[in-house]
Each structure stands twice: as C-alpha cells, then as structure tokens.
Design an enzyme around this catalytic site. Structure first.
Site, mmCIF file in Angstrom:
data_model
loop_
_atom_site.group_PDB
_atom_site.id
_atom_site.type_symbol
_atom_site.label_atom_id
_atom_site.label_comp_id
_atom_site.label_asym_id
_atom_site.label_seq_id
_atom_site.Cartn_x
_atom_site.Cartn_y
_atom_site.Cartn_z
ATOM 1 N N HIS A 75 37.745 50.305 42.245
ATOM 2 C CA HIS A 75 38.024 49.480 41.064
ATOM 3 C C HIS A 75 38.937 48.307 41.537
ATOM 4 C CE1 HIS A 75 38.769 48.456 36.600
ATOM 5 N NE2 HIS A 75 40.191 48.192 37.164
ATOM 6 N N GLU A 76 39.774 48.739 42.069
ATOM 7 C CA GLU A 76 41.087 47.704 42.496
ATOM 8 C C GLU A 76 40.375 46.820 43.434
ATOM 9 O OE1 GLU A 76 43.578 47.464 40.777
ATOM 10 O OE2 GLU A 76 43.432 49.448 39.642
ATOM 11 N N GLU A 119 37.302 43.864 33.548
ATOM 12 C CA GLU A 119 37.434 45.467 33.865
ATOM 13 C C GLU A 119 36.037 46.211 34.055
ATOM 14 O OE1 GLU A 119 40.119 46.870 34.583
ATOM 15 O OE2 GLU A 119 41.802 46.368 33.233
ATOM 16 N N HIS A 167 38.689 43.982 41.598
ATOM 17 C CA HIS A 167 39.253 42.981 41.272
ATOM 18 C C HIS A 167 39.688 41.990 42.286
ATOM 19 C CE1 HIS A 167 39.927 44.441 37.503
ATOM 20 N NE2 HIS A 167 40.732 45.415 37.418
#
Length: 252
Positions: free
Chosen positions: A132-133, A192, A136
C-alpha cells in the site's frame, strides 16, 4: 495543473484567510495563493531532493534498527519479493524502533516501517501494508503530499528568500517542520483506495497471499481508539478490509 482543493484551502487557512473573517487582506491572499501554486509546481526532481533531505532528517531523529537486528532482517525478507522501481526510484526500507504503529513512504523511495506495526502484523499482513505504501509512491500520492508539506512549511519561505526555486540544503528546524507537515498530510479516500488496489495487484502479480490485506486492515480498524497514528492518514480501515475481501472473492 489540477489542485487538491483540501490542500490549497489548508494553505490559505494557515495564512489566516478563513471565510468567516470580517476583513480580508487581499495582498496576503494573493501571496498565499501564489505560494500554494509554487508548491504544487515543484518538479519531480525537486520533490525527490526535498524527500532526500527530509528522510535523512527523520532517520537522524529516530532509532533506526541496525542491519543485524531481528526487525531489519525480517523486514528485508518480507519486502524482497515486492521490491521494484517506483517512479524511477529504488525503494529503501528501514525500521524505526518505536512501539508506534505506523508506516510511510516518500517520493524518493524512502519507506519506513515502525516496530510497533511489525509486532502486530504477520508477514502477509506486513506485505499488504507495505505494498500500500509503495502504491502511494508509484501513483504520485507521496509527491503530492510533499508538495503540500512544502507549501505549509517554512522551507518554502526559505527558498523564496534565496531567490531559488528550492533551497539546496535546509536547516534542521526547516526540515523538522517539513517532515512533520508531510507525516500529517491527509490522503484522499480515492488515493487510499487506489493504493489498496495497487497492493492487491502487486501481491497478485508476485503470486503472494492477498488475504493479509484484509486482516491487516481489520487489525488497524481495531486500533481506531487512538493507539495508532497510522489512523490519521489511513481512514475507514473496516470498510477497506471489506472492499479487499470483495476483490479476493471476485478473483476466485
């Protein structure tokens, strides 16, 4: 260029330009708006340069797990099957030895995972969060967060004072303020969701288990009472867990 209106509004609010003011400083408003535009016009190279300095400062202010520590060895093992270039940047993974539950990533590939998060997550869950990071960074969210942080920090004014677009080397105080603003930056719900999808797709591509994404968000949802600072930038963990479960079920 498309502006994130929430970030722009925050910049104007910092300048004292709220809608409820009885009098308005037109010159101040123009100045604040100009600074906001300058921040969002930072090039990729400038954002990476700021991220390099900010990450270095953060590493100096935190206890970084040594190469031979159990935390670092586990992290490097966990991320090995995930590692790839992110927007031309090679990711660099380190552990902060703090019981805080958090993780973040900067546009230069600087990805930091807190020991408190690692203690609560299985390897599969940790991969889901780290994926997930990484999302980003790859999707440009970390760049926008740094642009926002720069626009809200003294670093911007320091740059203007030199007559340069960007200060080559910020001082400790300026970097501290910049880093704090970055860590407090809010991602939108769509960002997100996109980062969640990125993690799911990366795990699927690498033939890794995706169920950890669901259980990781379930664990984070249980921490909404305030134990986890990750909650400030990762809203709706319960709903996100449900959404990831739907994706897993649809792929069966």
């Amino acid at each position: 260029m498309t502006f994130r209106m929430g970030a722009l509004a925050a910049m104007l609010a910092v300048a004292g330009l709220t809608a409820g003011c009885q009098t308005m400083d037109v010159g101040g408003m123009v100045g604040a708006g100009s600074k906001a535009i300058q921040a969002f016009n930072l090039s990729d190279q400038e954002v990476v340069a700021l991220s390099d300095q900010s990450c270095k400062q953060m590493d100096a202010e935190n206890k970084v797990a040594s190469a031979n520590s159990k935390y670092n060895k586990r992290l490097q093992r966990v991320v090995k099957p995930l590692t790839k270039q992110l927007n031309g940047q090679t990711p660099n993974f380190k552990v902060y030895q703090t019981q805080e539950v958090n993780a973040w990533a900067m546009a230069n590939g600087c990805i930091r995972v807190y020991a408190g998060l690692m203690d609560k997550m299985s390897d599969d869950e940790l991969r889901g969060v780290i994926g997930h990071e990484m999302g980003h960074v790859e999707l440009g969210h970390s760049k926008k967060a740094m642009q926002t942080a720069y626009g809200l920090s003294a670093a911007r004014d320091a740059a203007a004072a030199t007559g340069n677009g960007l200060v080559t080397q910020l001082n400790s105080s300026q970097l501290g303020e910049l880093s704090e603003a970055f860590l407090n930056a809010q991602f939108s719900q769509s960002q997100e969701s996109d980062a969640d999808d990125y993690s799911f797709e990366l795990l699927t591509e690498r033939k890794l288990k995706t169920q950890g994404l669901v259980s990781a968000f379930e664990k984070l949802a249980a921490l909404d009472g305030g134990e986890s600072s990750a909650m400030s930038s990762h809203p709706g963990s319960k709903e996100r867990a449900q959404r990831m479960q739907q994706r897993i079920d649809a792929a069966k």
